[in-house]
Write a protein that holds these residues in place. Structure first.
Motif, PDB file in Angstrom:
ATOM      1  N   ASN A   1      -0.999   6.222  -6.607  1.00  0.00           N
ATOM      2  CA  ASN A   1      -2.156   5.394  -6.961  1.00  0.00           C
ATOM      3  C   ASN A   1      -2.992   5.144  -5.707  1.00  0.00           C
ATOM      4  O   ASN A   1      -2.918   4.087  -5.080  1.00  0.00           O
ATOM      5  CB  ASN A   1      -1.689   4.069  -7.580  1.00  0.00           C
ATOM      6  CG  ASN A   1      -2.839   3.281  -8.206  1.00  0.00           C
ATOM      7  OD1 ASN A   1      -4.006   3.501  -7.873  1.00  0.00           O
ATOM      8  ND2 ASN A   1      -2.508   2.360  -9.094  1.00  0.00           N
ATOM      9  N   TRP A   2      -3.796   6.145  -5.336  1.00  0.00           N
ATOM     10  CA  TRP A   2      -4.537   6.081  -4.073  1.00  0.00           C
ATOM     11  C   TRP A   2      -5.661   5.060  -4.119  1.00  0.00           C
ATOM     12  O   TRP A   2      -6.021   4.478  -3.080  1.00  0.00           O
ATOM     13  CB  TRP A   2      -5.093   7.471  -3.737  1.00  0.00           C
ATOM     14  CG  TRP A   2      -4.002   8.484  -3.611  1.00  0.00           C
ATOM     15  CD1 TRP A   2      -3.689   9.481  -4.477  1.00  0.00           C
ATOM     16  CD2 TRP A   2      -3.027   8.557  -2.554  1.00  0.00           C
ATOM     17  NE1 TRP A   2      -2.589  10.172  -4.039  1.00  0.00           N
ATOM     18  CE2 TRP A   2      -2.165   9.634  -2.857  1.00  0.00           C
ATOM     19  CE3 TRP A   2      -2.802   7.817  -1.387  1.00  0.00           C
ATOM     20  CZ2 TRP A   2      -1.107  10.002  -2.044  1.00  0.00           C
ATOM     21  CZ3 TRP A   2      -1.735   8.168  -0.561  1.00  0.00           C
ATOM     22  CH2 TRP A   2      -0.912   9.248  -0.892  1.00  0.00           C
ATOM     23  N   GLN A   3      -6.195   4.780  -5.300  1.00  0.00           N
ATOM     24  CA  GLN A   3      -7.262   3.790  -5.416  1.00  0.00           C
ATOM     25  C   GLN A   3      -6.729   2.388  -5.101  1.00  0.00           C
ATOM     26  O   GLN A   3      -7.355   1.628  -4.346  1.00  0.00           O
ATOM     27  CB  GLN A   3      -7.861   3.815  -6.830  1.00  0.00           C
ATOM     28  CG  GLN A   3      -9.052   2.876  -6.996  1.00  0.00           C
ATOM     29  CD  GLN A   3      -9.668   2.970  -8.387  1.00  0.00           C
ATOM     30  OE1 GLN A   3      -9.274   3.808  -9.195  1.00  0.00           O
ATOM     31  NE2 GLN A   3     -10.655   2.127  -8.661  1.00  0.00           N
ATOM     32  N   ALA A   4      -5.556   2.059  -5.660  1.00  0.00           N
ATOM     33  CA  ALA A   4      -4.958   0.750  -5.396  1.00  0.00           C
ATOM     34  C   ALA A   4      -4.569   0.628  -3.916  1.00  0.00           C
ATOM     35  O   ALA A   4      -4.715  -0.436  -3.310  1.00  0.00           O
ATOM     36  CB  ALA A   4      -3.733   0.544  -6.284  1.00  0.00           C
ATOM     37  N   ARG A   5      -4.084   1.742  -3.338  1.00  0.00           N
ATOM     38  CA  ARG A   5      -3.735   1.738  -1.924  1.00  0.00           C
ATOM     39  C   ARG A   5      -4.974   1.435  -1.078  1.00  0.00           C
ATOM     40  O   ARG A   5      -4.914   0.625  -0.133  1.00  0.00           O
ATOM     41  CB  ARG A   5      -3.150   3.086  -1.504  1.00  0.00           C
ATOM     42  CG  ARG A   5      -2.810   3.184  -0.019  1.00  0.00           C
ATOM     43  CD  ARG A   5      -2.417   4.607   0.372  1.00  0.00           C
ATOM     44  NE  ARG A   5      -2.022   4.690   1.767  1.00  0.00           N
ATOM     45  CZ  ARG A   5      -2.874   4.838   2.780  1.00  0.00           C
ATOM     46  NH1 ARG A   5      -4.187   4.906   2.535  1.00  0.00           N
ATOM     47  NH2 ARG A   5      -2.438   4.905   4.027  1.00  0.00           N
ATOM     48  N   ALA A   6      -6.092   2.060  -1.415  1.00  0.00           N
ATOM     49  CA  ALA A   6      -7.334   1.846  -0.668  1.00  0.00           C
ATOM     50  C   ALA A   6      -7.800   0.395  -0.759  1.00  0.00           C
ATOM     51  O   ALA A   6      -8.298  -0.173   0.220  1.00  0.00           O
ATOM     52  CB  ALA A   6      -8.420   2.787  -1.193  1.00  0.00           C
ATOM     53  N   GLN A   7      -7.609  -0.218  -1.928  1.00  0.00           N
ATOM     54  CA  GLN A   7      -8.007  -1.620  -2.105  1.00  0.00           C
ATOM     55  C   GLN A   7      -7.194  -2.544  -1.200  1.00  0.00           C
ATOM     56  O   GLN A   7      -7.728  -3.500  -0.623  1.00  0.00           O
ATOM     57  CB  GLN A   7      -7.840  -2.023  -3.570  1.00  0.00           C
ATOM     58  CG  GLN A   7      -8.867  -1.396  -4.506  1.00  0.00           C
ATOM     59  CD  GLN A   7      -8.586  -1.692  -5.972  1.00  0.00           C
ATOM     60  OE1 GLN A   7      -7.524  -2.183  -6.330  1.00  0.00           O
ATOM     61  NE2 GLN A   7      -9.554  -1.385  -6.828  1.00  0.00           N
TER      62      GLN A   7
ATOM     63  N   SER B   1       0.836  -1.216   0.000  1.00  0.00           N
ATOM     64  CA  SER B   1       0.000   0.000   0.000  1.00  0.00           C
ATOM     65  C   SER B   1       0.864   1.257   0.000  1.00  0.00           C
ATOM     66  O   SER B   1       0.531   2.252  -0.653  1.00  0.00           O
ATOM     67  CB  SER B   1      -0.950   0.006   1.201  1.00  0.00           C
ATOM     68  OG  SER B   1      -0.254   0.162   2.413  1.00  0.00           O
TER      69      SER B   1
ATOM     70  N   TYR C   1       2.071   1.849  -3.539  1.00  0.00           N
ATOM     71  CA  TYR C   1       1.023   2.483  -4.353  1.00  0.00           C
ATOM     72  C   TYR C   1       0.892   3.961  -3.991  1.00  0.00           C
ATOM     73  O   TYR C   1       0.718   4.820  -4.871  1.00  0.00           O
ATOM     74  CB  TYR C   1      -0.313   1.774  -4.134  1.00  0.00           C
ATOM     75  CG  TYR C   1      -0.444   0.457  -4.864  1.00  0.00           C
ATOM     76  CD1 TYR C   1      -0.143   0.362  -6.224  1.00  0.00           C
ATOM     77  CD2 TYR C   1      -0.883  -0.696  -4.219  1.00  0.00           C
ATOM     78  CE1 TYR C   1      -0.264  -0.846  -6.914  1.00  0.00           C
ATOM     79  CE2 TYR C   1      -1.006  -1.903  -4.889  1.00  0.00           C
ATOM     80  CZ  TYR C   1      -0.702  -1.973  -6.241  1.00  0.00           C
ATOM     81  OH  TYR C   1      -0.825  -3.163  -6.900  1.00  0.00           O
TER      82      TYR C   1
ATOM     83  N   ASP D   1      -3.261  10.665   1.516  1.00  0.00           N
ATOM     84  CA  ASP D   1      -3.721  11.627   0.513  1.00  0.00           C
ATOM     85  C   ASP D   1      -4.305  12.851   1.223  1.00  0.00           C
ATOM     86  O   ASP D   1      -5.517  13.032   1.329  1.00  0.00           O
ATOM     87  CB  ASP D   1      -4.780  10.977  -0.390  1.00  0.00           C
ATOM     88  CG  ASP D   1      -5.105  11.831  -1.603  1.00  0.00           C
ATOM     89  OD1 ASP D   1      -4.347  12.790  -1.863  1.00  0.00           O
ATOM     90  OD2 ASP D   1      -6.106  11.537  -2.279  1.00  0.00           O
TER      91      ASP D   1
ATOM     92  N   ARG E   1      -5.794  -1.681   1.634  1.00  0.00           N
ATOM     93  CA  ARG E   1      -6.246  -1.425   3.008  1.00  0.00           C
ATOM     94  C   ARG E   1      -7.590  -2.119   3.286  1.00  0.00           C
ATOM     95  O   ARG E   1      -7.826  -2.629   4.384  1.00  0.00           O
ATOM     96  CB  ARG E   1      -6.372   0.082   3.242  1.00  0.00           C
ATOM     97  CG  ARG E   1      -5.036   0.808   3.245  1.00  0.00           C
ATOM     98  CD  ARG E   1      -4.195   0.421   4.446  1.00  0.00           C
ATOM     99  NE  ARG E   1      -2.895   1.071   4.439  1.00  0.00           N
ATOM    100  CZ  ARG E   1      -2.092   1.135   5.485  1.00  0.00           C
ATOM    101  NH1 ARG E   1      -2.437   0.565   6.618  1.00  0.00           N
ATOM    102  NH2 ARG E   1      -0.917   1.718   5.400  1.00  0.00           N
ATOM    103  N   LYS E   2      -8.469  -2.144   2.294  1.00  0.00           N
ATOM    104  CA  LYS E   2      -9.749  -2.850   2.455  1.00  0.00           C
ATOM    105  C   LYS E   2      -9.521  -4.339   2.639  1.00  0.00           C
ATOM    106  O   LYS E   2     -10.208  -5.000   3.434  1.00  0.00           O
ATOM    107  CB  LYS E   2     -10.643  -2.594   1.231  1.00  0.00           C
ATOM    108  CG  LYS E   2     -11.289  -1.229   1.212  1.00  0.00           C
ATOM    109  CD  LYS E   2     -12.162  -1.060  -0.026  1.00  0.00           C
ATOM    110  CE  LYS E   2     -12.759   0.349  -0.089  1.00  0.00           C
ATOM    111  NZ  LYS E   2     -13.552   0.547  -1.341  1.00  0.00           N
TER     112      LYS E   2
END
Length: 375
Positions: free
Chosen positions: A221-227, A213, A216, A294, A229-230
């Motif tokens: 790439n904040w979307q990939a980081r969020a994935q 994460s 990313y 972010d 973390r999820k």
């Protein structure tokens, strides 16, 4: 008075053990006349090296009337951990000149010394010497050291070539090393592969998820980081908190980032604010790339300024007399921005600051670090 045993001295080698307690063990060994006993002196060398006092370790080592392999290996690995690669290799070459027997532990220390000093060619040479000249079969730990050697130097293709030619499958330590290097060198494709391998081996270890994460985040790439973390939340994987410890007057104090639990919290944060002004006057510019959230840059600067090691150092500055050396321990790797700040603090405050992080010791003095900014 009973003999201070190697167990006692080795117990003092723990990063959180009292510095003074280790010295008391040493003093009692001298008073009882056992300080020259090989088992005691070898344990003292190990104790001082692991406690961050490599100079005292060397003094004990030099005074030894006889030395065993433990003593020699402790000095090699001690110098390696403290970032004094050339001193470690000098001790090793002295072993060779005296035709001393070496073992697999010796070469773990030697290759580690090369790793922390960026001596890639030397590390390769000693690895080959171990196998071809001394006929010592490399273990997983030796391969891990070599992968670390190549990875830190950005030679990720070389590291993967070594992994693919190993006589056994790579373990978690090796994939964690590759993943950490991919985070530094922003190799997303290899990083994803390493993370997948590591998660298969240790699905509940937070390191793989956090490093991936962070990679990313560093790439924006904040979307990939969020994935990622999820996925951690779904699998109930808990991120290891970053703690820093400091010992003052034989009492150990621990700090988390943005910690306000200490009774002197107000004074600690006031010290940080005053330091912030002096640091900027000295030319410091926060490197917000080390804040993997972010958020706005101003908030990123605030996050950086409250890292656990900075809180521990600020407490050390107000809790000890001017000029007193400060030593802290951190359970995670010190970030690059904090490394820059601590170098400047050592110069501004005229303090020697030692930081033991998850990888090694850093000795800060007069604006410089023993690692030469390579770690």
């Amino acid at each position: 008075m009973s003999l201070p045993s190697p167990v006692s001295s080795t117990a003092c080698a723990s990063p959180t053990a009292g510095v003074e307690h280790g010295k008391q063990i040493h003093a009692s060994s001298i008073k009882s006349g056992y300080n020259n006993a090989l088992c005691v002196s070898s344990a003292l060398v190990t104790m001082y090296a692991k406690r961050g006092n490599i100079e005292s370790a060397n003094e004990v080592f030099k005074r030894q009337q006889e030395r065993d392999l433990v003593s020699w290996n402790s000095m090699v690995s001690g110098y390696a951990q403290h970032g004094y690669g050339k001193k470690a290799l000098k001790v090793f070459e002295e072993m060779r000149m005296q035709n001393l027997e070496m073992d697999d532990i010796t070469f773990i220390g030697v290759i580690s010394a090369c790793t922390h000093a960026g001596l890639v060619d030397e590390g390769q040479r000693y690895f080959n010497m171990m196998i071809k000249d001394l006929l010592i079969n490399p273990t997983m730990e030796h391969y891990s050291c070599m992968v670390d050697l190549y990875s830190r130097a950005g030679m990720l293709e070389k590291a993967m070539e070594l992994i693919n030619n190993m006589p056994f499958p790579a373990g978690a330590t090796i994939w964690r090393t590759i993943l950490a290097a991919c985070r530094v060198h922003l190799n997303l494709d290899l990083g994803k592969l390493a993370a997948e391998k590591l998660i298969l081996l240790q699905p509940q270890d937070s390191a793989a998820y956090v490093l991936l994460s962070n990679m990313y985040a560093a790439a924006g790439n904040w979307q990939a980081r969020a994935q990622v973390r999820k996925l951690m939340d779904k699998r109930k994987v808990k991120k290891e908190a970053g703690y820093s410890w400091i010992e003052v007057r034989n009492k150990t104090y621990s700090f988390l980032a943005s910690d306000h639990s200490h009774p002197l919290s107000d004074r600690i944060y006031l010290e940080l604010e005053e330091l912030s002004v002096r640091l900027k006057d000295a030319g410091y510019l926060p490197d917000t790339n080390y804040v993997l959230h972010d958020v706005e840059d101003e908030h990123k600067e605030a996050i950086l300024s409250q890292h656990s090691e900075r809180l521990a150092i600020a407490f050390g500055l107000i809790a000890t007399p001017s000029g007193t050396p400060i030593q802290i321990v951190k359970n995670l790797r010190v970030c690059g921005d904090c490394h820059t700040v601590i170098k400047l603090i050592s110069k501004i405050e005229g303090r020697e600051i030692t930081v033991r992080d998850s990888n090694r010791f850093h000795h800060f003095k007069e604006g410089l670090c023993s690692c030469g900014d390579y770690w």
